[in-house]
Design an enzyme around this catalytic site. Structure first.
Site, PDB file in Angstrom:
ATOM      1  N   GLU A   1      37.567 -81.893  12.526  1.00  0.00           N
ATOM      2  CA  GLU A   1      37.620 -82.632  13.785  1.00  0.00           C
ATOM      3  C   GLU A   1      38.437 -81.790  14.772  1.00  0.00           C
ATOM      4  O   GLU A   1      39.285 -81.014  14.357  1.00  0.00           O
ATOM      5  CB  GLU A   1      38.232 -84.034  13.594  1.00  0.00           C
ATOM      6  N   ASP A   2      38.169 -81.963  16.056  1.00  0.00           N
ATOM      7  CA  ASP A   2      38.923 -81.215  17.076  1.00  0.00           C
ATOM      8  C   ASP A   2      40.383 -81.622  17.050  1.00  0.00           C
ATOM      9  O   ASP A   2      40.734 -82.656  16.493  1.00  0.00           O
ATOM     10  CB  ASP A   2      38.376 -81.527  18.472  1.00  0.00           C
ATOM     11  N   ILE A   3      41.202 -80.840  17.700  1.00  0.00           N
ATOM     12  CA  ILE A   3      42.630 -81.151  17.759  1.00  0.00           C
ATOM     13  C   ILE A   3      42.859 -82.524  18.370  1.00  0.00           C
ATOM     14  O   ILE A   3      43.666 -83.313  17.888  1.00  0.00           O
ATOM     15  CB  ILE A   3      43.363 -80.120  18.628  1.00  0.00           C
TER      16      ILE A   3
END
Lengths: 150, 376
Positions: free
Chosen positions: B165-167
């Site tokens: 998942e993205d930051i």
């Protein structure tokens, strides 16, 4: 055309891809666009680009004055638009072929012209000569005042 | 050199091997040796003879020619001819230096688990720009592998997760499946110790938690990577629309089932990925408007509640803020499904609602892969 750069998450320029769009002062905006063609000549049709892999093999190298596309208007006038940035042409906006009006109605979003990836070494140099939107506005306004245009 | 016993001749090397193996085995921890990951212990012994006083072979009863002392065949012949002689009384212990090294070879073992990430400022894996500047405070990988590396004294722990998942995206619900490949570990933790290590990991950072940490086999680990692009994932996000949405439009949106999207590689990752168009399925969609109190809280975060424009802002935003629950095929770029990525993901929420949309927040609500498998 005016170039807009794509930023990463935190506003830092990791990405460095360039999205080529129409300038907000381009005469085309006053016209009705009938068709957009990425076929520059018999041997060069950017819709036939077959780019693959992380290294973007098959991309077309462009210079600032390389022709990108021809735009035909309702009144018969034809405009040529240029790449403006040095780098690899990765993608052209095929949606413009089916919905040419996007070029003028959504020039800063769905009506983008192309995606160009500047060469790694060139990244800083390629973007340095470009202006930030605010600076561009300032200069534009100055020029227009001097020439008394609106 | 030879060892001579009851008339039999043994190569020195073999004799030494037999003598040492038994002693070594006795010294090793049986539990460690019997563990499936144990491969072998390599003992490297080098005997370097520094002096070789063989002059006694030149005298009776052997009478080897001094010029031929380097010829093993001649020495053997001489010894054979003198059968009956008690060779032991003639032997002199040569000077030597002993060089030994012991290396223990262990197969990698695998630990499986699931992690949750509650922060929008932590990446999954360490993030460096130009190889030295660390961009974020820490990463899920560092939080998990830190305590483990300290306890196990390993060469290397690699983390593999089922997707990323993205930051700025939280990982909630049952957590994302992951496995760790541990190579060259000095210790094999017991189940109890693993549980303790899990607790220790959970104390490292309040926003990163793991559960179900246990041993898994190498075969099991294939499930994690295979699920990445196939297993369904659930998301929840906040969407802001440019123009207000009607109840009817909302109902229409909620009736979406198995919608197939054509997603071009998003611009935000295009610089490092192959340009491709991938078909991805949105299995289902369930949206509701933000309630008035939720809108008030959201607007309050951007402006002072006593601000005279506050009420106007709340009014402007009603029917423009949605909470959406999305179930989609693994590998779908949800952010691009919402904002359309300049028309490069179609259809998108914008085309479905007939207005520009932006995504304000995204969480992964769950990953539907049964993991880790129950321990045998």
């Amino acid at each position: 055309a005016v170039v807009s750069t794509q930023s990463g998450h935190y506003g830092r320029d990791h990405n460095k891809l360039c999205l080529i769009m129409l300038s907000d002062r381009h005469p085309l905006l006053k016209k009705r666009v009938v068709s957009v063609s990425y076929k520059i000549n018999e041997n060069c049709d950017f819709t036939k680009l077959n780019v693959s892999g992380k290294k973007k093999r098959g991309s077309q190298f462009m210079g600032p004055t390389s022709r990108l596309c021809h735009v035909t208007c309702e009144d018969g006038s034809v405009f040529t638009l240029y790449a403006c940035v040095r780098g690899k042409l990765i993608e052209v906006n095929t949606n413009l072929m089916t919905q040419p009006h996007l070029l003028t109605s959504k020039c800063f979003s769905e009506g983008y012209l192309a995606v160009i990836q500047p060469k790694k070494e060139d990244e800083k140099a390629a973007l340095e000569h470009l202006l930030l939107p605010d600076t561009y506005k300032e200069i534009r306004e100055k020029v227009e005042k001097t020439l008394d245009l609106t | 050199p030879l060892l001579i016993g009851q008339g039999a001749m043994l190569p020195f090397k073999d004799a030494l091997k037999w003598l040492l193996s038994n002693q070594l085995e006795g010294k090793l921890d049986k539990r460690q040796v019997r563990h499936p990951t144990f491969k072998d212990v390599t003992v490297d012994i080098r005997l370097r003879f520094t002096t070789s006083d063989l002059t006694w072979l030149t005298e009776p009863p052997f009478n080897v020619n001094p010029n031929e002392l380097h010829r093993t065949v001649k020495i053997l012949q001489a010894i054979n001819h003198s059968n009956g002689t008690n060779l032991r009384s003639y032997l002199r212990s040569p000077g030597y230096t002993l060089i030994t090294s012991i290396s223990i070879c262990r197969e990698p073992f695998y630990l499986g688990g699931r992690y949750c990430k509650l922060s929008r400022r932590i990446s999954q894996t360490p993030w460096f720009v130009d190889d030295d500047k660390q961009m974020v405070d820490t990463s899920v990988e560092e939080v998990i592998t830190g305590p483990l590396q300290r306890y196990l004294g390993t060469d290397d722990i690699r983390m593999h997760a089922s997707g990323r998942e993205d930051i700025d995206v939280r990982m909630l619900g049952n957590g994302r499946p992951f496995y760790l490949q541990v190579t060259g570990s000095r210790k094999i933790p017991t189940a109890t110790k693993l549980s303790e290590l899990q607790d220790e990991i959970n104390k490292v950072h309040e926003c990163v938690t793991i559960h179900s940490l246990r041993f898994v086999t190498q075969n099991d680990t294939d499930q994690v990577k295979n699920a990445q692009d196939s297993k369904e994932k659930e998301y929840q996000c906040v969407i802001k629309t440019e123009t207000p949405i009607t109840e009817d439009q909302l109902q229409q949106l909620n009736s979406t089932r198995n919608l197939v999207l054509e997603q071009k590689t998003p611009l935000r990752v295009l610089h490092r990925r192959s340009p491709l168009t991938r078909p991805k399925t949105i299995v289902s969609l369930s949206c509701r408007f933000l309630t008035e109190s939720e809108i008030r809280t959201a607007v309050a975060q951007t402006t002072d509640t006593t601000n005279e424009d506050f009420e106007q802002m709340v009014k402007d935003n009603s029917h423009r803020l949605l909470v959406a629950h999305i179930t989609s095929e693994g590998g779908t770029y949800i952010k691009e499904f919402v904002h359309g990525d300049f028309g490069r993901t179609v259809p998108n929420v914008g085309t479905l609602l007939g207005t520009s949309c932006d995504i304000l927040q995204l969480d992964v609500a769950g990953v539907s892969l049964p993991w880790p498998p129950p321990s045998s």
